[in-house]
Scaffold this motif. Structure first.
Motif, PDB file in Angstrom:
ATOM      1  N   GLU A 171       2.710   6.903   1.882  1.00  0.00           N
ATOM      2  CA  GLU A 171       2.054   8.001   2.591  1.00  0.00           C
ATOM      3  C   GLU A 171       0.925   7.482   3.470  1.00  0.00           C
ATOM      4  OE1 GLU A 171       2.675  11.256  -1.035  1.00  0.00           O
ATOM      5  OE2 GLU A 171       0.701  11.000  -0.116  1.00  0.00           O
ATOM      6  N   PHE A 172       0.982   7.809   4.748  1.00  0.00           N
ATOM      7  CA  PHE A 172      -0.104   7.486   5.685  1.00  0.00           C
ATOM      8  C   PHE A 172      -0.559   8.778   6.329  1.00  0.00           C
ATOM      9  CE2 PHE A 172      -1.470   6.532  10.068  1.00  0.00           C
ATOM     10  CZ  PHE A 172      -2.575   5.747   9.777  1.00  0.00           C
ATOM     11  N   SER A 173      -1.847   9.110   6.185  1.00  0.00           N
ATOM     12  CA  SER A 173      -2.339  10.413   6.630  1.00  0.00           C
ATOM     13  C   SER A 173      -3.736  10.279   7.209  1.00  0.00           C
ATOM     14  CB  SER A 173      -2.352  11.381   5.436  1.00  0.00           C
ATOM     15  OG  SER A 173      -2.896  12.613   5.786  1.00  0.00           O
ATOM     16  N   VAL A 174      -3.876  10.573   8.521  1.00  0.00           N
ATOM     17  CA  VAL A 174      -5.181  10.529   9.178  1.00  0.00           C
ATOM     18  C   VAL A 174      -5.389  11.761  10.047  1.00  0.00           C
ATOM     19  CG1 VAL A 174      -5.383   8.006   9.127  1.00  0.00           C
ATOM     20  CG2 VAL A 174      -4.269   9.122  11.081  1.00  0.00           C
ATOM     21  N   GLN A 175      -4.775  12.863   9.681  1.00  0.00           N
ATOM     22  CA  GLN A 175      -4.906  14.077  10.484  1.00  0.00           C
ATOM     23  C   GLN A 175      -6.332  14.628  10.448  1.00  0.00           C
ATOM     24  OE1 GLN A 175      -3.270  13.952   7.563  1.00  0.00           O
ATOM     25  NE2 GLN A 175      -3.338  15.886   6.451  1.00  0.00           N
ATOM     26  N   ASN A 176      -6.597  15.520  11.397  1.00  0.00           N
ATOM     27  CA  ASN A 176      -7.912  16.177  11.508  1.00  0.00           C
ATOM     28  C   ASN A 176      -9.029  15.179  11.774  1.00  0.00           C
ATOM     29  OD1 ASN A 176      -6.729  18.709  11.074  1.00  0.00           O
ATOM     30  ND2 ASN A 176      -7.087  18.627   8.867  1.00  0.00           N
ATOM     31  N   ASN A 177      -8.772  14.272  12.704  1.00  0.00           N
ATOM     32  CA  ASN A 177      -9.785  13.374  13.256  1.00  0.00           C
ATOM     33  C   ASN A 177      -9.743  13.566  14.775  1.00  0.00           C
ATOM     34  OD1 ASN A 177     -11.097  11.353  11.194  1.00  0.00           O
ATOM     35  ND2 ASN A 177      -8.945  11.538  10.559  1.00  0.00           N
ATOM     36  N   GLY A 178     -10.495  14.537  15.266  1.00  0.00           N
ATOM     37  CA  GLY A 178     -10.373  14.968  16.657  1.00  0.00           C
ATOM     38  C   GLY A 178     -10.777  13.943  17.683  1.00  0.00           C
ATOM     39  N   LEU A 179     -11.520  12.911  17.280  1.00  0.00           N
ATOM     40  CA  LEU A 179     -11.964  11.882  18.218  1.00  0.00           C
ATOM     41  C   LEU A 179     -11.164  10.594  18.093  1.00  0.00           C
ATOM     42  CD1 LEU A 179     -15.827  12.424  17.845  1.00  0.00           C
ATOM     43  CD2 LEU A 179     -14.336  13.295  19.645  1.00  0.00           C
ATOM     44  N   ILE A 222       0.874  -1.177   0.000  1.00  0.00           N
ATOM     45  CA  ILE A 222       0.000   0.000   0.000  1.00  0.00           C
ATOM     46  C   ILE A 222       0.905   1.219   0.000  1.00  0.00           C
ATOM     47  CG2 ILE A 222      -1.724   1.313   1.293  1.00  0.00           C
ATOM     48  CD1 ILE A 222      -2.640  -1.377   2.505  1.00  0.00           C
ATOM     49  N   ASN A 223       0.835   2.012  -1.068  1.00  0.00           N
ATOM     50  CA  ASN A 223       1.709   3.182  -1.144  1.00  0.00           C
ATOM     51  C   ASN A 223       1.054   4.465  -0.659  1.00  0.00           C
ATOM     52  OD1 ASN A 223       0.171   4.059  -3.483  1.00  0.00           O
ATOM     53  ND2 ASN A 223       1.358   2.595  -4.684  1.00  0.00           N
ATOM     54  N   THR A 224      -0.277   4.461  -0.525  1.00  0.00           N
ATOM     55  CA  THR A 224      -0.988   5.645  -0.036  1.00  0.00           C
ATOM     56  C   THR A 224      -2.200   5.201   0.762  1.00  0.00           C
ATOM     57  OG1 THR A 224      -0.335   6.909  -2.015  1.00  0.00           O
ATOM     58  CG2 THR A 224      -2.124   7.808  -0.690  1.00  0.00           C
ATOM     59  N   TYR A 225      -2.330   5.727   1.989  1.00  0.00           N
ATOM     60  CA  TYR A 225      -3.514   5.487   2.821  1.00  0.00           C
ATOM     61  C   TYR A 225      -3.868   6.824   3.453  1.00  0.00           C
ATOM     62  CZ  TYR A 225      -6.559   3.051   6.233  1.00  0.00           C
ATOM     63  OH  TYR A 225      -7.619   2.600   6.981  1.00  0.00           O
ATOM     64  N   HIS A 226      -4.924   7.445   2.928  1.00  0.00           N
ATOM     65  CA  HIS A 226      -5.349   8.759   3.415  1.00  0.00           C
ATOM     66  C   HIS A 226      -6.775   8.653   3.967  1.00  0.00           C
ATOM     67  CE1 HIS A 226      -2.454  11.214   0.596  1.00  0.00           C
ATOM     68  NE2 HIS A 226      -1.817  10.529   1.537  1.00  0.00           N
ATOM     69  N   ALA A 227      -6.910   8.990   5.237  1.00  0.00           N
ATOM     70  CA  ALA A 227      -8.235   9.002   5.869  1.00  0.00           C
ATOM     71  C   ALA A 227      -8.385  10.245   6.740  1.00  0.00           C
ATOM     72  CB  ALA A 227      -8.439   7.740   6.692  1.00  0.00           C
ATOM     73  N   TYR A 228      -7.844  11.338   6.271  1.00  0.00           N
ATOM     74  CA  TYR A 228      -7.912  12.583   7.043  1.00  0.00           C
ATOM     75  C   TYR A 228      -9.261  13.276   6.837  1.00  0.00           C
ATOM     76  CZ  TYR A 228      -6.437  14.612   2.516  1.00  0.00           C
ATOM     77  OH  TYR A 228      -6.328  14.957   1.189  1.00  0.00           O
ATOM     78  N   ASN A 229      -9.546  14.223   7.761  1.00  0.00           N
ATOM     79  CA  ASN A 229     -10.791  15.017   7.688  1.00  0.00           C
ATOM     80  C   ASN A 229     -12.035  14.133   7.657  1.00  0.00           C
ATOM     81  OD1 ASN A 229      -9.117  17.227   7.608  1.00  0.00           O
ATOM     82  ND2 ASN A 229      -9.632  17.849   5.536  1.00  0.00           N
ATOM     83  N   CYS A 230     -12.020  13.134   8.528  1.00  0.00           N
ATOM     84  CA  CYS A 230     -13.203  12.300   8.731  1.00  0.00           C
ATOM     85  C   CYS A 230     -13.692  12.537  10.165  1.00  0.00           C
ATOM     86  CB  CYS A 230     -12.877  10.827   8.482  1.00  0.00           C
ATOM     87  SG  CYS A 230     -12.434  10.453   6.759  1.00  0.00           S
ATOM     88  N   LYS A 231     -14.362  11.551  10.728  1.00  0.00           N
ATOM     89  CA  LYS A 231     -14.785  11.643  12.114  1.00  0.00           C
ATOM     90  C   LYS A 231     -14.426  10.336  12.823  1.00  0.00           C
ATOM     91  CE  LYS A 231     -18.689  13.219  14.963  1.00  0.00           C
ATOM     92  NZ  LYS A 231     -20.155  13.462  14.994  1.00  0.00           N
ATOM     93  N   LEU A 232     -13.226   9.850  12.524  1.00  0.00           N
ATOM     94  CA  LEU A 232     -12.779   8.595  13.110  1.00  0.00           C
ATOM     95  C   LEU A 232     -12.757   8.702  14.624  1.00  0.00           C
ATOM     96  CD1 LEU A 232      -9.905   7.589  10.659  1.00  0.00           C
ATOM     97  CD2 LEU A 232     -12.339   7.021  10.559  1.00  0.00           C
ATOM     98  N   THR A 233     -13.217   7.629  15.260  1.00  0.00           N
ATOM     99  CA  THR A 233     -13.453   7.648  16.691  1.00  0.00           C
ATOM    100  C   THR A 233     -12.731   6.477  17.366  1.00  0.00           C
ATOM    101  OG1 THR A 233     -15.636   8.637  16.322  1.00  0.00           O
ATOM    102  CG2 THR A 233     -15.260   7.628  18.460  1.00  0.00           C
TER     103      THR A 233
END
Length: 287
Positions: A262-270, A237-248
């Motif tokens: 690239e692994f990116s999950v920023q902006n998931n405050g919960l 997996i060369n890219t995994y982006h799950a940012y700007n969601c509501k991951l809890t």
């Protein structure tokens, strides 16, 4: 500008009228053994095509980049196989498809398709490209042969069920803001792309049945997406982006042992915890 065709039962192997100045209507209805390679694409003033009822094998039907209006009826072309394209016809609203069991590549992107596209009569679609149809709400499919499914930038509604598409390896339905749920296939195929970013996904996205999830995975900007259930996959997996969601709570990516790039999950405050994999892949984190 115009072609007056005969009423003929002779077998056609080639019908080429592409890049002409055809206008109005092209009437092919009298050619009852029309087959082979049919191309009348790139006629920007061609509005209507009247197709015959023909069971002859048609390896290619190319009607892209015209000015087709309303409904294109190809339901009588029961020998259609190979490649069909009516792409780039922004006034084309509906397509009536034939009942066929042959393998097909089907392209209707950049059109004006409305409401429902019914491809169920076509039992062995391999590629389906319907992207950039902003009023297309539902796509009906009845095939397990599908490899590539691209329906980005449409207006898909509610639940998209691709659970029967067990050969799927390229799936792109991003930019469908009213798409809430996806039922994924049970698949051992190696995925090269899974893109559902900028949709309206709600609750849980269950990817566990996609056993060789790999390549590019884009899940970002789904503001009501709370949980992602990842599969056991060693695919790279060369890219995994799950940012700007509501991951809890916890995001468990420990089973994605081929994760890198690239692994990116920023902006998931919960999002409180991330369970990372054991991986030898080089990973680049966002700044």
């Amino acid at each position: 500008n115009y072609i007056l065709n005969p009423v003929s039962s002779q077998i056609f192997s080639i019908y080429f009228a592409y890049q002409c100045g055809l206008m109005g209507t092209l009437d092919l209805s009298g050619l009852t053994n029309l087959g082979g390679n049919i191309q009348f694409h790139s006629n920007p003033s061609l509005n209507y095509v009247l197709n015959p009822t023909s069971s002859q094998s048609i390896s290619s039907y190319q009607a892209f980049s015209c000015d087709l209006i309303g409904t294109l009826d190809i339901s009588g072309l029961t020998g259609l196989n190979g490649s069909f394209s009516a792409a780039d016809n922004d006034k084309l609203n509906y397509i009536l498809n034939p009942s066929i069991n042959t393998y097909m590549n089907y392209q209707v992107y950049n059109c004006g398709l409305i409401n429902t596209l019914n491809t169920r009569p076509m039992k062995n679609l391999q590629t389906l490209y319907t992207q950039n149809n902003s009023s297309l709400n539902t796509i009906l499919i009845d095939t397990s042969a599908l490899i590539s499914y691209q329906a980005n930038n449409c207006n898909l509604l509610g639940t998209l069920d691709v659970s029967a598409q067990s050969n799927l390896s390229d799936f792109r339905v991003y930019n469908n803001p009213n798409l809430n749920y996806i039922l994924n296939p049970s698949s051992n195929q190696l995925f090269t792309e899974y893109s559902v970013n900028n949709c309206g996904l709600i609750g849980t996205l269950d990817l566990r049945s996609v056993k060789r999830l790999g390549g590019t995975i884009l899940l970002y900007v789904n503001s009501s997406l709370n949980t992602i259930l990842n599969p056991d996959s060693s695919a790279v997996i060369n890219t995994y982006h799950a940012y700007n969601c509501k991951l809890t709570g916890t995001l468990d990516i420990s089973s994605l042992t081929g994760l890198g790039g690239e692994f990116s999950v920023q902006n998931n405050g919960l999002l409180n915890y991330i369970l990372n994999p054991s991986s030898n892949q080089l990973t680049t984190l966002p700044e």
